[in-house]
Design a protein around this motif. Structure first.
Motif, PDB file in Angstrom:
ATOM      1  N   UNK A   1      62.418 -23.114 -15.236  1.00  0.00           N
ATOM      2  CA  UNK A   1      63.961 -22.295 -15.101  1.00  0.00           C
ATOM      3  C   UNK A   1      64.406 -21.688 -13.502  1.00  0.00           C
ATOM      4  N   UNK A   2      63.398 -21.205 -13.088  1.00  0.00           N
ATOM      5  CA  UNK A   2      63.654 -20.593 -11.412  1.00  0.00           C
ATOM      6  C   UNK A   2      63.145 -21.783 -10.820  1.00  0.00           C
ATOM      7  N   UNK A   3      62.608 -22.892 -10.827  1.00  0.00           N
ATOM      8  CA  UNK A   3      62.390 -23.613  -9.819  1.00  0.00           C
ATOM      9  C   UNK A   3      63.757 -24.798 -10.429  1.00  0.00           C
ATOM     10  N   UNK A   4      63.683 -24.885 -11.246  1.00  0.00           N
ATOM     11  CA  UNK A   4      65.147 -25.708 -11.101  1.00  0.00           C
ATOM     12  C   UNK A   4      66.152 -25.275 -10.677  1.00  0.00           C
ATOM     13  N   UNK A   5      66.669 -24.535 -10.439  1.00  0.00           N
ATOM     14  CA  UNK A   5      67.449 -23.149  -9.506  1.00  0.00           C
ATOM     15  C   UNK A   5      67.376 -23.608  -8.394  1.00  0.00           C
ATOM     16  N   UNK A   6      66.660 -23.754  -8.092  1.00  0.00           N
ATOM     17  CA  UNK A   6      65.898 -23.512  -6.383  1.00  0.00           C
ATOM     18  C   UNK A   6      66.479 -25.236  -5.979  1.00  0.00           C
ATOM     19  N   UNK A   7      65.288 -25.877  -6.336  1.00  0.00           N
ATOM     20  CA  UNK A   7      65.773 -27.184  -6.440  1.00  0.00           C
ATOM     21  C   UNK A   7      67.281 -27.772  -6.440  1.00  0.00           C
TER      22      UNK A   7
END
Length: 464
Positions: free
Chosen positions: A322-328
């Motif tokens: 989810x954190x990676x998706x937010x940064x994406x």
């Protein structure tokens, strides 16, 4: 080739059609683990079919949460299934990306120039809000004990807050002083504060995106009133901004609105990445104005994962996707993209507000202007309307729409309202269909027969 026995004792192999084998001839063990293994395709299809009984997420206009994501988000989430967010020694790049997100949000919320951003990801805005509240409580207790005063009766002051603040108060032994809604108001108002704050107040919670009405509480004005109270009484009371929804709206739609760290009394801000941050479910954020505002006692250090790592979230192990998706999304959309998405959402909310207002029986409480891309409304004359909003909710559910009806909190519980949220992935055409369905539902509720709209050619032949 693996063989499995179905309940009718037919031999089933990997070439057997799913609906000639287990899926068609077995009932899943509901409350106990089955004795034998099954074909993965069969178990998948069985669960897939059960889940079709859930509502359509895109028609859930009650939720603030993300219900649509690009394919690249799905791919990144899949690639991070095995990454534990807490294990920063094993997954240092995931930790680095979390840190980047905290810095991006600190900048977006106008943290003081040159200050080191302090914050972290969480499982959602509720956990983030509780961390903000804990920091308020610890700092208040430090100050009271340093002054030789008792620190056993902390309270927190707020207007119509989300349930997480009631949980915070109960779990962490803090009195919550919830200020009642005044007639015509959609949230906490500055002049109400003086009757509720005192020397035991750890902080005031200001809501940027009131759950019940979708409006923003006036953070700058609340701070000015606390300045006045301090000048008169000496009480220095900080503000925590619960920007669960508005934290990803205000910077793009209302950049001139002063609500964030530009207000010196704002000590911390929480937001939900999986709401208007557009990330998938499972991520929230909390950021403090400066590191000193997070007491050292709330930071724990663990070394059994391979390094000396500080942690100050309530949860421990959780996925990093989810954190990676937010940064994406930060990289993919940028400020321009977020602004364009929410300008479109806000325009659709205003369109729906105009449609609702024109139908006759409704009075808008919030028309989609100035706060969240959403609307809220009530019946003008509930006693003589001939139906309730709960009846309307039931009618809309028959078409798949989930539109909540609920009473307002504290002193206005006799007023029942509905709220409709416009999120990323919900377009104008879809909302026009909702407006048509509301129109038909009103006709059924008041006249007892289906309405035929002027352009509703498909239904004319089926009119009875």
């Amino acid at each position: 080739m693996a063989l499995h026995k179905a309940t009718d004792h037919k031999q089933v192999d990997d070439t057997t059609d799913l609906f000639a084998g287990t899926v068609a001839t077995s009932v899943a063990a509901k409350n106990r683990m089955p004795e034998n293994a099954s074909r993965p395709e069969a178990v998948y299809q069985l669960l897939h079919n059960e889940l079709l009984l859930d509502g359509n997420a895109s028609q859930n206009l009650a939720t603030f949460c993300t219900t649509w994501s690009e394919d690249q988000v799905h791919r990144l989430m899949n690639e991070c299934l095995d990454k534990n967010m807490i294990d920063k020694d094993e997954y240092p790049q995931t930790a680095e990306i979390e840190s980047r997100c905290v810095n991006i949000l600190a900048d977006l919320w106008n943290a003081p120039a040159g200050a080191t951003a302090m914050g972290c990801s969480t499982t959602g805005s509720s956990e983030a809000a509780m961390l903000g509240g804990l920091a308020l409580k610890w700092r208040w207790r430090h100050k009271r004990l340093a002054e030789g005063k008792p620190a056993d009766k902390p309270n927190i002051v707020a207007g119509p807050v989300q349930i997480c603040w009631d949980k915070f108060a109960r779990y962490f032994d803090v009195e919550i002083r919830q200020v009642p809604l005044e007639p015509g108001a959609t949230g906490l108002r500055p002049h109400q504060l003086a009757d509720y704050v005192d020397e035991n107040t750890i902080g005031v919670v200001a809501i940027l995106g009131v759950t019940f009405t979708c409006d923003f509480e006036p953070v700058k004005e609340l701070s000015a009133e606390l300045d006045r109270i301090q000048a008169e009484t000496g009480l220095d009371i900080p503000i925590h901004v619960d920007a669960a929804s508005g934290g990803f709206i205000a910077p793009f739609l209302y950049p001139e609105l002063v609500w964030d760290f530009r207000v010196e009394r704002v000590a911390s801000i929480n937001a939900s990445g999986h709401k208007y941050g557009m990330a998938p479910l499972g991520v929230g954020w909390v950021v403090w104005r400066e590191p000193e505002l997070l007491p050292e006692e709330l930071i724990f250090r663990v070394n059994y994962l391979g390094g000396d790592m500080p942690t100050f979230a309530l949860n421990f192990s959780r996925p990093g996707g989810e954190v990676i998706a937010q940064y994406y999304l930060f990289q993919r959309l940028g400020k321009q993209g977020y602004r364009e998405v929410y300008e479109a959402c806000a325009a659709t909310a205003r369109y729906l507000g105009e449609q609702i207002a024109s139908m006759g029986p409704f009075e808008l409480l919030y028309d989609g202007r100035g706060a969240l891309p959403a609307i809220s409304y009530k019946l003008k004359d509930p006693e003589n309307a001939g139906f309730t909003l709960y009846d309307l909710t039931d009618q809309l559910r028959m078409r798949g729409w989930q539109v909540p009806s609920y009473p307002l909190p504290a002193n206005r519980q006799e007023t029942v309202i509905q709220r409709i949220l416009i999120r990323h992935g919900i377009g104008r055409d879809e909302i026009s269909l909702l407006a048509d369905d509301i129109h038909r539902a009103l006709h059924r509720l008041t006249a007892g027969t289906p309405a035929v709209l002027p352009d509703d050619v498909s239904r004319i032949g089926f009119h009875h």
